[in-house]
Design an enzyme around this catalytic site. Structure first.
Site, PDB file in Angstrom:
ATOM      1  N   CYS A 183      22.633 -79.330 -43.661  1.00 17.09           N
ATOM      2  CA  CYS A 183      22.416 -79.258 -45.111  1.00 17.09           C
ATOM      3  C   CYS A 183      21.189 -78.389 -45.340  1.00 17.09           C
ATOM      4  O   CYS A 183      20.087 -78.754 -44.925  1.00 17.09           O
ATOM      5  CB  CYS A 183      22.213 -80.646 -45.699  1.00 17.09           C
ATOM      6  SG  CYS A 183      21.822 -80.630 -47.463  1.00 17.09           S
ATOM      7  N   CYS A 186      23.454 -76.226 -53.802  1.00 14.19           N
ATOM      8  CA  CYS A 186      23.785 -76.442 -52.389  1.00 14.19           C
ATOM      9  C   CYS A 186      23.253 -75.255 -51.604  1.00 14.19           C
ATOM     10  O   CYS A 186      23.618 -74.106 -51.887  1.00 14.19           O
ATOM     11  CB  CYS A 186      25.290 -76.586 -52.205  1.00 14.19           C
ATOM     12  SG  CYS A 186      25.795 -76.722 -50.476  1.00 14.19           S
TER      13      CYS A 186
END
Length: 280
Positions: A75, A214
């Site tokens: 991530c 993101c």
């Protein structure tokens, strides 16, 4: 009763719980616990959770879990927040070398609330020509490819204004498309604001909803714009949560993600957080 230190942070609106796990409070198999902590009505609320742990030959190790409690490979925004938290814990200086799964990453703090993360090489999993079945899902959303920037991201160029897209209704048709079985894919909707600037909305698998930004998705979108339109680096990716800067050397070269991080709060979890809820 043990108290477990944690940070609550966000990177451009992508929010995380970061737990100081140097004393081994969690094994990493507590899926239900992590999901409950990430639940917005029932826990602290977050898009994901990271365990910060000691490591050999690196400054520290990060283990990342999606909001459903399941582990994920990487991530980008979570890692950037993890670097800031590790620096605050005294695990690294302004330069950091750390491990996520079996990969080693490097990052640096570029200010009190800004982190640059070197993500390494990205790979194109599917070219636009290989996505004809996916292109038929919606006539005004054109696939620009699927890129693995740590996790796989489908990039869709939208001829529809982004604010008119019902992301929660439309994105699952791509996320669960048979071409991406069995793991599925993250879904990014992009429009060109001007040369070098993209506007993006993103649906993240494992969170199973739209998030405010993101990091790995921003890198995929920038690489897609470079390939489709010849845009040079850096490319700025604007989402509802903020702006991320993506640098790269060619479509298959080294990539880096730079952007803001913000501490929301820090505190201590009661050790009973690991106890099962009634009925679990």
């Amino acid at each position: 009763m043990a108290e477990i230190p944690f940070f609550k942070m966000h990177g451009a609106g992508n929010d995380f719980i970061l737990i100081d796990n140097r004393e081994g409070h969690f094994s990493g198999r507590e899926q239900a616990v992590f999901a409950r902590l990430c639940s917005r009505p029932l826990g602290l609320g977050a898009d994901g959770l990271l365990l910060i742990e000691p490591g050999s030959e690196v400054d520290f190790v990060l283990r990342y879990y999606n909001a459903d409690g399941r582990p994920a490979e990487m991530c980008g925004n979570g890692a950037r927040c993890g670097v800031w938290a590790a620096h605050r814990l005294g695990l690294c200086g302004r330069q950091a070398r750390f491990r996520v799964f079996d990969r080693i990453y490097q990052a640096r703090l570029e200010g009190p609330a800004r982190v640059r993360l070197a993500l390494g090489r990205a790979s194109q999993v599917f070219s636009p020509d290989q996505l004809q079945a996916v292109a038929s899902v919606h006539p005004r959303l054109t696939p620009l490819g699927v890129w693995n920037t740590g996790v796989p991201h489908l990039v869709l160029h939208s001829q529809v204004p982004l604010e008119e897209i019902n992301v929660q209704a439309l994105a699952p048709r791509y996320r669960y498309h048979e071409q991406f079985n069995p793991a599925g894919v993250n879904v990014n909707f992009v429009v060109a604001q001007r040369k070098g600037v993209l506007r993006v909305r993103v649906y993240e698998r494992g969170v199973e909803r739209e998030t405010l930004s993101c990091g790995t998705g921003a890198v995929a979108c920038a690489l897609a714009a470079h390939q489709a339109w010849g845009w040079p680096a850096p490319i700025h990716v604007v989402s509802e949560g903020g702006t991320l800067e993506v640098s790269f050397t060619g479509s298959g070269g080294e990539t880096a993600l730079t952007g803001p991080v913000q501490l929301v709060c820090r505190g201590w979890l009661n050790s009973e957080v690991g106890s099962p809820e009634p009925g679990e």
